[in-house]
Scaffold this motif. Structure first.
Motif, PDB file in Angstrom:
ATOM      1  N   GLN A  82     -14.090 -24.127  35.491  1.00 18.94           N
ATOM      2  CA  GLN A  82     -13.205 -23.389  34.575  1.00 18.94           C
ATOM      3  C   GLN A  82     -12.988 -24.249  33.330  1.00 18.94           C
ATOM      4  O   GLN A  82     -13.320 -25.432  33.330  1.00 18.94           O
ATOM      5  CB  GLN A  82     -11.849 -23.111  35.214  1.00 18.94           C
ATOM      6  N   PRO A  86      -6.279 -28.425  26.454  1.00 15.44           N
ATOM      7  CA  PRO A  86      -5.099 -29.283  26.618  1.00 15.44           C
ATOM      8  C   PRO A  86      -4.219 -29.282  25.366  1.00 15.44           C
ATOM      9  O   PRO A  86      -3.011 -29.431  25.441  1.00 15.44           O
ATOM     10  CB  PRO A  86      -5.690 -30.679  26.849  1.00 15.44           C
ATOM     11  N   TYR A  94     -14.014 -28.053  33.243  1.00 14.94           N
ATOM     12  CA  TYR A  94     -14.031 -28.663  34.576  1.00 14.94           C
ATOM     13  C   TYR A  94     -15.339 -28.356  35.292  1.00 14.94           C
ATOM     14  O   TYR A  94     -15.844 -27.225  35.245  1.00 14.94           O
ATOM     15  CB  TYR A  94     -12.847 -28.155  35.399  1.00 14.94           C
TER      16      TYR A  94
ATOM     17  N   MET B  61      -4.281 -23.097  37.663  1.00 10.57           N
ATOM     18  CA  MET B  61      -5.435 -24.002  37.643  1.00 10.57           C
ATOM     19  C   MET B  61      -4.954 -25.452  37.610  1.00 10.57           C
ATOM     20  O   MET B  61      -4.061 -25.795  36.837  1.00 10.57           O
ATOM     21  CB  MET B  61      -6.313 -23.730  36.419  1.00 10.57           C
ATOM     22  N   VAL B  62      -5.547 -26.275  38.451  1.00 11.42           N
ATOM     23  CA  VAL B  62      -5.181 -27.689  38.497  1.00 11.42           C
ATOM     24  C   VAL B  62      -5.809 -28.384  37.279  1.00 11.42           C
ATOM     25  O   VAL B  62      -7.026 -28.404  37.123  1.00 11.42           O
ATOM     26  CB  VAL B  62      -5.662 -28.354  39.811  1.00 11.42           C
ATOM     27  N   THR B  63      -4.945 -28.916  36.407  1.00 11.89           N
ATOM     28  CA  THR B  63      -5.440 -29.568  35.187  1.00 11.89           C
ATOM     29  C   THR B  63      -5.654 -31.062  35.384  1.00 11.89           C
ATOM     30  O   THR B  63      -6.457 -31.674  34.687  1.00 11.89           O
ATOM     31  CB  THR B  63      -4.452 -29.376  34.025  1.00 11.89           C
ATOM     32  N   HIS B  64      -4.910 -31.638  36.327  1.00 11.59           N
ATOM     33  CA  HIS B  64      -5.009 -33.090  36.504  1.00 11.59           C
ATOM     34  C   HIS B  64      -4.526 -33.470  37.904  1.00 11.59           C
ATOM     35  O   HIS B  64      -3.540 -32.934  38.390  1.00 11.59           O
ATOM     36  CB  HIS B  64      -4.149 -33.787  35.443  1.00 11.59           C
ATOM     37  N   GLU B  81      -0.496 -23.262  28.610  1.00 12.99           N
ATOM     38  CA  GLU B  81       0.289 -24.381  28.083  1.00 12.99           C
ATOM     39  C   GLU B  81       1.303 -24.935  29.084  1.00 12.99           C
ATOM     40  O   GLU B  81       1.376 -26.140  29.288  1.00 12.99           O
ATOM     41  CB  GLU B  81       1.021 -23.945  26.801  1.00 12.99           C
ATOM     42  N   GLN B  83       3.024 -26.270  32.163  1.00 13.71           N
ATOM     43  CA  GLN B  83       2.525 -26.918  33.374  1.00 13.71           C
ATOM     44  C   GLN B  83       3.675 -27.338  34.275  1.00 13.71           C
ATOM     45  O   GLN B  83       4.798 -27.542  33.814  1.00 13.71           O
ATOM     46  CB  GLN B  83       1.695 -28.157  33.007  1.00 13.71           C
ATOM     47  N   GLU B 100      -9.325 -30.573  40.658  1.00 10.37           N
ATOM     48  CA  GLU B 100      -9.248 -30.338  39.210  1.00 10.37           C
ATOM     49  C   GLU B 100     -10.178 -29.202  38.799  1.00 10.37           C
ATOM     50  O   GLU B 100     -11.350 -29.180  39.181  1.00 10.37           O
ATOM     51  CB  GLU B 100      -9.625 -31.615  38.436  1.00 10.37           C
ATOM     52  N   GLY B 101      -9.633 -28.269  38.027  1.00 10.01           N
ATOM     53  CA  GLY B 101     -10.430 -27.142  37.557  1.00 10.01           C
ATOM     54  C   GLY B 101     -10.470 -25.980  38.532  1.00 10.01           C
ATOM     55  O   GLY B 101     -11.077 -24.951  38.237  1.00 10.01           O
ATOM     56  N   THR B 103      -8.418 -23.039  40.821  1.00  8.56           N
ATOM     57  CA  THR B 103      -7.148 -22.324  40.872  1.00  8.56           C
ATOM     58  C   THR B 103      -6.631 -22.404  42.301  1.00  8.56           C
ATOM     59  O   THR B 103      -7.315 -22.007  43.237  1.00  8.56           O
ATOM     60  CB  THR B 103      -7.320 -20.859  40.440  1.00  8.56           C
ATOM     61  N   SER B 136      -1.704 -33.596  28.077  1.00  7.50           N
ATOM     62  CA  SER B 136      -1.152 -32.234  28.100  1.00  7.50           C
ATOM     63  C   SER B 136      -0.169 -32.055  29.251  1.00  7.50           C
ATOM     64  O   SER B 136       0.709 -31.208  29.209  1.00  7.50           O
ATOM     65  CB  SER B 136      -2.290 -31.219  28.226  1.00  7.50           C
TER      66      SER B 136
END
Lengths: 188, 157
Positions: A82, A86, A94, B61-64, B81, B83, B100-101, B103, B136
């Motif tokens: 996905q 940021p 990703y 979605m897992v950003t980090h 935006e 989180q 990461e990335g 859902t 972010s």
């Protein structure tokens, strides 16, 4: 059996029995020390490669075709998961096993591949007691064994090189070093 | 010597059997049913008092994922935006970087930090993973709200 004979027996047998455990905790201990100190990550291997996008980009212009093009340029088409932004200037794509960070105004891309570090990952798994269950009891047994090995080790040799001589001095030095560092770092 | 090794093994097995009994007790405890509220990240953060200490289900979605031990991760709302920080609870030991990335749907307790918790979290923020530049997820990392997850499931990849 005299107490000295029994002492030697305890030291030798426990030493053999817990050889493997000492290696596991020793190596993973060094790895975790440096992990906490942030020198490196013992669990993961990260490799970053810089690639240039032909031209610059704007957030509003990024669509599926742009993503496809970036994936093609980086050779990661098969690993796409996905993407998201940021912030206004960055795009994060990703992947299975990593990610691509794109600096939109310059078009500079960084492909970061992440994979588990073999051996260390497994050792840390044990050191952190992630398995719990039987491992808790066996590692407790090892810790107790280590105490017995240390105490019995003090009385292995008699005389000048033993606990009443040079051995005693080394033992005191080995106690004073952590004590001194504790005083310096924690209380001063 | 053989006899002594045998004693060690017997003691080890005896302790292990006792542990199995405890596990059964834990399972009974876990089987208690509780009401779970489904909410979006934006809804949670818009009215935190309404969800405080309640069981909620939230996805994003897992950003980090924290690379130093996986003791926190962040998911982003549909607005791209907002989180929220997720910390492991229950039987979850850590979050894997592979998340990461993806859902992920998380189930857990929505926490609003007290002064004591906030101080602990700040120590964690400073000692475990500190980024040189603002990320972010930085505001979610320092936020007083987080989800203590007890279960999670990947929705898509």
């Amino acid at each position: 059996m005299s107490w000295r004979k029994l002492n030697r027996w305890i030291h030798r047998e426990l030493g053999f029995l817990f050889f493997g455990m000492t290696i596991i905790y020793g190596i993973s201990g060094i790895a975790l020390n440096h992990s906490v100190a942030r020198h490196w990550n013992p669990g993961l291997i990260t490799k970053a490669t810089s690639i240039q996008y032909p031209g610059t980009l704007q957030k509003a212009d990024v669509d599926r075709a742009t993503i496809e093009k970036i994936l093609e340029l980086t050779g990661e088409k098969e690993n796409y998961k996905q993407y998201y932004f940021p912030n206004e200037d960055h795009l994060m794509i990703y992947l299975k096993g990593g990610h691509i960070t794109v600096d939109l105004p310059t078009g500079s891309m960084q492909l970061t591949k992440i994979r588990n570090r073999p051996v260390f990952q497994e050792l840390n798994y044990l050191h952190y007691n992630k398995p719990k269950k039987l491992w808790t009891w066996f590692s407790d047994l090892y810790a107790l064994g280590l105490v017995l090995i240390a105490i019995s080790g003090l009385f292995l040799i008699k005389g000048r090189k033993g606990i009443t001589g040079r051995g005693g001095i080394l033992t005191i030095i080995g106690i004073l070093i952590p004590l001194a560092l504790l005083i310096v770092y924690l209380w001063l | 010597m053989q006899r002594s090794i045998l004693w060690v093994l017997i003691a080890f097995l005896a302790v292990s059997c006792n542990q199995t009994v405890n596990k059964e007790g834990d399972n009974q405890e876990a089987s208690k049913t509780e009401q779970i509220i489904s909410a979006t990240i934006v809804e949670l953060l818009a009215a935190p008092a309404d969800y405080q200490d309640k069981e909620v289900a939230v996805s994003g979605m897992v950003t980090h994922v924290c690379k130093h031990g996986g003791q926190k991760c962040f998911i982003v709302a549909d607005d791209g935006e907002t989180q929220i920080r997720i910390v492991p609870g229950g039987d979850i030991d850590e979050f894997k970087v592979e998340m990461e990335g993806s859902t992920i749907a998380f189930k857990g307790t929505f926490r609003v930090q007290t002064a004591v918790l906030a101080e602990e979290q700040l120590e964690d923020y400073e000692s475990k993973e500190h980024h040189e530049e603002e990320q972010s997820h930085s505001s979610a990392e320092k936020a007083e709200y987080f989800l203590e997850a007890v279960d999670f499931k990947e929705v898509t990849q």
